[in-house]
Design a protein around this motif. Sequence first.
Motif, mmCIF file in Angstrom:
data_model
loop_
_atom_site.group_PDB
_atom_site.id
_atom_site.type_symbol
_atom_site.label_atom_id
_atom_site.label_comp_id
_atom_site.label_asym_id
_atom_site.label_seq_id
_atom_site.Cartn_x
_atom_site.Cartn_y
_atom_site.Cartn_z
ATOM 1 N N ARG A 16 -10.083 4.635 2.258
ATOM 2 C CA ARG A 16 -10.427 3.376 1.584
ATOM 3 C C ARG A 16 -10.192 3.484 0.071
ATOM 4 O O ARG A 16 -9.708 2.579 -0.562
ATOM 5 N N GLN A 17 -10.562 4.640 -0.483
ATOM 6 C CA GLN A 17 -10.359 4.855 -1.921
ATOM 7 C C GLN A 17 -9.799 6.252 -2.119
ATOM 8 O O GLN A 17 -10.478 7.246 -1.817
ATOM 9 N N ALA A 18 -8.603 6.326 -2.662
ATOM 10 C CA ALA A 18 -7.929 7.619 -2.779
ATOM 11 C C ALA A 18 -8.764 8.632 -3.587
ATOM 12 O O ALA A 18 -8.791 9.817 -3.264
ATOM 13 N N GLY A 19 -9.465 8.124 -4.596
ATOM 14 C CA GLY A 19 -10.173 9.018 -5.529
ATOM 15 C C GLY A 19 -11.173 9.937 -4.847
ATOM 16 O O GLY A 19 -11.311 11.112 -5.225
ATOM 17 N N MET A 49 0.841 -1.205 0.000
ATOM 18 C CA MET A 49 0.000 0.000 0.000
ATOM 19 C C MET A 49 0.874 1.252 0.000
ATOM 20 O O MET A 49 1.976 1.239 0.530
ATOM 21 N N LYS A 50 0.328 2.310 -0.593
ATOM 22 C CA LYS A 50 1.085 3.566 -0.664
ATOM 23 C C LYS A 50 0.802 4.439 0.567
ATOM 24 O O LYS A 50 -0.325 4.474 1.048
ATOM 25 N N VAL A 93 -1.259 8.427 -7.385
ATOM 26 C CA VAL A 93 -2.088 7.456 -6.656
ATOM 27 C C VAL A 93 -3.141 6.867 -7.601
ATOM 28 O O VAL A 93 -3.459 7.458 -8.619
ATOM 29 N N VAL A 94 -3.654 5.710 -7.223
ATOM 30 C CA VAL A 94 -4.672 5.061 -8.054
ATOM 31 C C VAL A 94 -6.027 5.296 -7.384
ATOM 32 O O VAL A 94 -6.203 5.031 -6.194
ATOM 33 N N TRP A 132 -2.809 17.272 -2.717
ATOM 34 C CA TRP A 132 -3.317 17.491 -4.081
ATOM 35 C C TRP A 132 -2.202 17.298 -5.115
ATOM 36 O O TRP A 132 -2.431 16.789 -6.215
ATOM 37 N N MET A 133 -0.991 17.666 -4.734
ATOM 38 C CA MET A 133 0.129 17.570 -5.669
ATOM 39 C C MET A 133 0.486 16.120 -6.012
ATOM 40 O O MET A 133 1.247 15.860 -6.926
#
Length: 325
Positions: free
Chosen positions: A168-171, A1-2, A94-95, A88-89
């Motif tokens: 849980r979800q980067a998006g 994981m990142k 990231v996925v 933000w940068m």
Amino acid sequence: MKAIIPVAGMGTRLRPHTFSHPKVMLNVAGKPIIGHIMDKLIEAGIDEAIIIVGYLGNMIEDWLVKHYNIKFTFVNQEEQLGLAHAIWMCESFVVENEPLFIILGDTIFDVDLEPVLKSPCSSLGVKEVSDPRRFGVAVTGGGKILKLVEKPDTPVSNLAIVGLYFLRQAGTLFSCINHLIDNRIRTKGEYQLTDALQLMIENGERFTTFPVHGWYDCGKPETLLSTNEILLKNHPPSKQHSGCIINDPVFIAGSAVLENAIIGPNTTIGEQAVITNSIVRDSIIGDDARVTHIMLDRSIVGNNASVTGNPNEINIGDFSEIRLG
Ligand code: UTP
């Protein structure tokens, strides 16, 4: 994981030490702050780190690449416009539908991250504090976070958000940060991560909390020293140095030279430091520092710095009482 670790700040509260070193490179209990963080993250299974650098970033980059064998991406934040701006940068690294862990660069923690990183929903690290007015806090109910409040005037919650964030979800985070940036929504002049998280909650994202019992702030001289003290408790007893008294717990670098010194407790002595005819306790002494003829207590001495006191010569009679400043 990142994991994303923002470390671009100037660390103004730790000047003068941060004039020549970024905050995360300051030595606490024998290694830089960022080293303590990385060790914990790697132990928990983080295998890729995105480091947001800015002020004196090259020093951080060089040290990390030299000491850790995981994938690093360094992102340069030229202007420190706030944590949300820093994160933000990293969007292109990231996925969207993958989980993400964010940890602030001045937060050494002692918590089992493994269950957190497997959590089915997003979760924020919290610690119960007696005076929540200095912190962002999480108001909880029904097993989830209802809202986040920055530095509350009224006691809405004593669960301070301490700088560890599992998404849980980067998006979903990035779409909220984009909303703040596109609409120039700043709080106290900065793009705040708390504002983006609050927006996620308002959009229906479920957040829980996880307790961070061991949370060691390193942002100010007094907290750096108390963190040094806490971390040294886990340090093995030091080897003896002839002609010196060592009061554990201490960290004494192998190349430090001690002569006629009393060291400790709760003291870190850096590489090639030379301590002569002195007593040093509850302190951090940098690499190549020189300390001579002095007693130091709750002190921070930078790398290559030199502190010399006076050997006192006195001749006093019975029942005298003198206090030397
Ligand atoms: P702080 O608010 O403690 O800022 O940021 P700072 O510069 O480190 O220290 P002071 O307040 O001047 O003494 C918390 C963490 O977030 C990073 C900082 O580097 C620190 O690790 N940060 C903050 C960024 O990377 N970019 C920002 O725009 C803001």
